[in-house]
Design a protein around this motif. Structure first.
Motif, PDB file in Angstrom:
ATOM      1  N   ASP A   1      -5.936 -11.151   1.896  1.00  0.00           N
ATOM      2  CA  ASP A   1      -6.948 -11.069   0.840  1.00  0.00           C
ATOM      3  C   ASP A   1      -6.779 -12.119  -0.258  1.00  0.00           C
ATOM      4  OD1 ASP A   1      -4.769 -10.044  -0.475  1.00  0.00           O
ATOM      5  OD2 ASP A   1      -5.586  -8.017  -0.685  1.00  0.00           O
TER       6      ASP A   1
ATOM      7  N   ARG B   1     -12.590 -13.010   5.531  1.00  0.00           N
ATOM      8  CA  ARG B   1     -12.995 -11.722   4.944  1.00  0.00           C
ATOM      9  C   ARG B   1     -14.496 -11.486   5.154  1.00  0.00           C
ATOM     10  NH1 ARG B   1      -8.953  -8.168   3.348  1.00  0.00           N
ATOM     11  NH2 ARG B   1     -10.441  -7.322   1.869  1.00  0.00           N
TER      12      ARG B   1
ATOM     13  N   HIS C   1      -7.400  -6.891  10.447  1.00  0.00           N
ATOM     14  CA  HIS C   1      -6.832  -7.120   9.117  1.00  0.00           C
ATOM     15  C   HIS C   1      -7.021  -8.593   8.787  1.00  0.00           C
ATOM     16  CE1 HIS C   1      -3.899  -7.531   5.839  1.00  0.00           C
ATOM     17  NE2 HIS C   1      -3.547  -8.655   6.444  1.00  0.00           N
TER      18      HIS C   1
ATOM     19  N   HIS D   1       0.816  -1.213   0.000  1.00  0.00           N
ATOM     20  CA  HIS D   1       0.000   0.000   0.000  1.00  0.00           C
ATOM     21  C   HIS D   1       0.857   1.274   0.000  1.00  0.00           C
ATOM     22  CE1 HIS D   1      -3.645  -2.201   0.455  1.00  0.00           C
ATOM     23  NE2 HIS D   1      -3.461  -2.562   1.694  1.00  0.00           N
TER      24      HIS D   1
HETATM   25 MG    MG Z   1      -6.123  -5.484   2.560  1.00  0.00          MG
END
Ligand code: MG
Ligand code: RTP
Length: 140
Positions: A120, A87, A117, A54
């Motif tokens: 993914d 998720r 968190h 990120h």
């Molecule tokens: Mg993420």
């Protein structure tokens, strides 16, 4: 369905409010096993390394500051379809969009201080698990 591993982090906003037990109950009620757990205080360099993907995003510096603002709990969750299942349990990044009953709908303070968190993808999960844990520390 395949048995998978995923990396979960209980973020500083949640450790500060003593929500670790309530969040762990959500994982276990969904059938995920907490196969490793570690409470730690990240350094700036560690947080920057973990979130390197990120680094170009506008929220990167704020995210790093937030993630070092208090203790985190890093965990390995194991179970059927664990990456996607986690998720689902977490809910959308922005708690305003998270489905009722998800961790973020119930506990998140904001789009940044969103309590958890979760990896993914299966590939990212393997890398993120290895970031925090040695194989000998993971017992499913
Ligand atoms: Mg993420
Ligand atoms: P995570 O990586 O923490 O599981 O969350 P995620 O996949 O749902 O969200 P992602 O897009 O990967 O963003 C990583 C974390 O950065 C913070 N964030 N802040 N201020 C903002 O607009 C913003 N957007 C994202 C959140 O803490 C998010 O979980």
């Amino acid at each position: 369905m395949a048995i998978e591993r995923t990396l979960s982090i209980i973020k500083p906003d949640a450790t500060r409010r003593n929500l670790t037990g309530k969040i762990n109950a959500k994982f276990e009620e969904a059938g995920l096993t907490i196969a490793a757990t570690k409470r730690l205080q990240l350094t700036k360099a560690q947080a920057e390394a973990f979130y390197a993907v990120h680094s170009a995003r506008p929220f990167f510096n704020d995210l790093v500051s937030f993630m070092i603002s208090g203790p985190i709990v890093a965990q390995v969750l194991v179970g059927e379809n664990a990456v996607a299942k986690n998720r689902e349990i977490m809910g959308a990044t922005n708690p305003a969009n998270a489905d009722a009953g998800t961790i973020r709908a119930e506990f998140a303070e904001s789009i940044e201080a969103n309590s958890v968190h979760g990896s993914d993808s299966l590939e990212n999960a393997a890398n993120e698990v290895a970031f925090f844990f040695a194989e000998i520390e993971i017992v499913a």
